[in-house]
Motif scaffolding. Structure first.
Motif, PDB file in Angstrom:
ATOM      1  N   MET A  62       0.879  -1.183   0.000  1.00  0.00           N
ATOM      2  CA  MET A  62       0.000   0.000   0.000  1.00  0.00           C
ATOM      3  C   MET A  62       0.908   1.223   0.000  1.00  0.00           C
ATOM      4  SD  MET A  62      -3.166  -0.315  -0.237  1.00  0.00           S
ATOM      5  CE  MET A  62      -3.559   1.358   0.215  1.00  0.00           C
ATOM      6  N   VAL A  63       0.720   2.116  -0.976  1.00  0.00           N
ATOM      7  CA  VAL A  63       1.554   3.316  -1.109  1.00  0.00           C
ATOM      8  C   VAL A  63       0.695   4.519  -0.748  1.00  0.00           C
ATOM      9  CG1 VAL A  63       2.907   4.720  -2.715  1.00  0.00           C
ATOM     10  CG2 VAL A  63       2.861   2.230  -2.977  1.00  0.00           C
ATOM     11  N   GLU A  64       1.126   5.348   0.205  1.00  0.00           N
ATOM     12  CA  GLU A  64       0.292   6.474   0.658  1.00  0.00           C
ATOM     13  C   GLU A  64       1.123   7.701   0.994  1.00  0.00           C
ATOM     14  OE1 GLU A  64      -2.931   4.285   3.401  1.00  0.00           O
ATOM     15  OE2 GLU A  64      -3.452   5.752   1.847  1.00  0.00           O
ATOM     16  N   PHE A  65       0.522   8.889   0.831  1.00  0.00           N
ATOM     17  CA  PHE A  65       1.118  10.139   1.304  1.00  0.00           C
ATOM     18  C   PHE A  65       0.396  10.516   2.584  1.00  0.00           C
ATOM     19  CE2 PHE A  65       3.758  11.577  -2.264  1.00  0.00           C
ATOM     20  CZ  PHE A  65       3.367  10.685  -3.239  1.00  0.00           C
ATOM     21  N   VAL A  66       1.136  10.632   3.676  1.00  0.00           N
ATOM     22  CA  VAL A  66       0.525  10.903   4.983  1.00  0.00           C
ATOM     23  C   VAL A  66       1.382  11.912   5.749  1.00  0.00           C
ATOM     24  CG1 VAL A  66      -0.606   8.642   5.163  1.00  0.00           C
ATOM     25  CG2 VAL A  66       1.746   8.928   5.951  1.00  0.00           C
ATOM     26  N   THR A  67       0.844  12.434   6.869  1.00  0.00           N
ATOM     27  CA  THR A  67       1.655  13.333   7.709  1.00  0.00           C
ATOM     28  C   THR A  67       1.501  12.927   9.180  1.00  0.00           C
ATOM     29  OG1 THR A  67      -0.203  14.848   7.972  1.00  0.00           O
ATOM     30  CG2 THR A  67       1.338  15.335   6.183  1.00  0.00           C
ATOM     31  N   PHE A  87       7.790  -0.731   5.215  1.00  0.00           N
ATOM     32  CA  PHE A  87       7.909  -1.950   6.000  1.00  0.00           C
ATOM     33  C   PHE A  87       8.475  -3.065   5.114  1.00  0.00           C
ATOM     34  CE2 PHE A  87       5.655  -0.714   9.843  1.00  0.00           C
ATOM     35  CZ  PHE A  87       5.000   0.443   9.434  1.00  0.00           C
ATOM     36  N   GLY A  88       9.220  -3.976   5.716  1.00  0.00           N
ATOM     37  CA  GLY A  88       9.762  -5.115   4.971  1.00  0.00           C
ATOM     38  C   GLY A  88       8.643  -6.053   4.538  1.00  0.00           C
ATOM     39  N   GLY A  92      -0.250  -7.959   5.748  1.00  0.00           N
ATOM     40  CA  GLY A  92      -0.781  -6.738   6.369  1.00  0.00           C
ATOM     41  C   GLY A  92       0.093  -5.533   6.065  1.00  0.00           C
ATOM     42  N   VAL A  93       0.690  -4.971   7.082  1.00  0.00           N
ATOM     43  CA  VAL A  93       1.493  -3.750   6.907  1.00  0.00           C
ATOM     44  C   VAL A  93       2.792  -4.035   6.125  1.00  0.00           C
ATOM     45  CG1 VAL A  93       2.920  -3.913   9.002  1.00  0.00           C
ATOM     46  CG2 VAL A  93       2.139  -1.657   8.190  1.00  0.00           C
ATOM     47  N   GLY A  94       3.113  -5.291   5.982  1.00  0.00           N
ATOM     48  CA  GLY A  94       4.337  -5.661   5.259  1.00  0.00           C
ATOM     49  C   GLY A  94       4.379  -5.014   3.879  1.00  0.00           C
ATOM     50  N   GLY A  95       5.508  -4.417   3.539  1.00  0.00           N
ATOM     51  CA  GLY A  95       5.680  -3.798   2.226  1.00  0.00           C
ATOM     52  C   GLY A  95       5.111  -2.397   2.125  1.00  0.00           C
ATOM     53  N   ASP A  96       4.212  -2.031   3.048  1.00  0.00           N
ATOM     54  CA  ASP A  96       3.563  -0.729   2.921  1.00  0.00           C
ATOM     55  C   ASP A  96       4.578   0.406   2.952  1.00  0.00           C
ATOM     56  OD1 ASP A  96       0.335  -1.393   4.578  1.00  0.00           O
ATOM     57  OD2 ASP A  96       1.362  -2.291   2.850  1.00  0.00           O
ATOM     58  N   THR A  97       4.330   1.420   2.114  1.00  0.00           N
ATOM     59  CA  THR A  97       5.271   2.521   1.902  1.00  0.00           C
ATOM     60  C   THR A  97       4.556   3.842   2.121  1.00  0.00           C
ATOM     61  OG1 THR A  97       6.504   1.191   0.290  1.00  0.00           O
ATOM     62  CG2 THR A  97       6.749   3.589   0.157  1.00  0.00           C
TER      63      THR A  97
END
Ligand SMILES: CNC(=O)[C@@H](NC(=O)[C@H](CC(C)C)CN(O)C=O)C(C)(C)C
Ligand SMILES: [Zn+2]
Ligand SMILES: [Zn+2]
Length: 164
Positions: A62-67, A87-88, A92-97
């Protein structure tokens, strides 16, 4: 809490899906889409992996722009400081950028932090790569304005091929 039971060191498949969630107001969505796709293709060319875009939240990456605080244990720090994190490999959160929308990024290769370069660095982590001590490597922990034509150092290529 140690998530090693779902975090692996590598993906155990060759086709990896990604989905772009929240965008940035700083760039047109089409520009973000193409820079993200180009950053994945850098690793696809070097590893033989295939990246497929999906539009569901069940994608591997999952690729997201956040603050600031954004739902994981690693809140961003506002302007300056950390530009992004990933995340490695894993469920779930794995790979998320995540990109810190307070400062990331531009589409220019000379001004600000180039999204293509930052994303390629993050996706290295999302595939299982750690940092390099070599300033010429994409996986060096400090942003350097690398030429888009040859982002990967020999070391980066050796390391991704050691994993896949
Ligand atoms: C300009 N600011 C920097 O160079 C900062 N470095 C980063 O934000 C790293 C990402 C760059 C290399 C794309 C964080 N990282 O490693 C994520 O995987 C600081 C060195 C200040 C932490
Ligand atoms: Zn995050
Ligand atoms: Zn990094």
């Amino acid at each position: 809490e140690e998530y090693s039971h779902i975090q692996g060191t590598r993906w155990n498949k060759n086709v990896i899906t990604y989905s772009i969630g929240r965008y940035t107001r700083d760039l047109p969505r089409s520009t973000v889409d193409s820079l993200i796709e180009s950053a994945f293709s850098v690793w696809a060319r070097a590893s033989g992996l295939t990246f497929v875009r999906s539009h569901t939240r069940s994608a591997d990456i999952m690729v997201e722009f956040v603050t600031h605080e954004h739902g994981d244990l690693y809140p961003f720090d506002g302007p300056r400081g950390t530009l992004a994190h990933a995340f490695g490999p894993g469920l779930g959160v794995g790979g998320d950028t995540h990109f810190d929308d307070d400062e990331c990024c531009t589409k220019n290769t000379t001004k600000g932090f180039n999204l293509f370069v930052v994303a390629a660095h993050e996706f290295g982590h999302a595939l299982g790569l750690k940092h390099s001590r070599n300033p010429g490597s994409l996986m060096y922990p400090t942003y350097t304005s690398l030429h888009p034509a040859n982002l990967l150092s020999r070391e980066d290529v050796v390391n991704i091929n050691a994993l896949y």
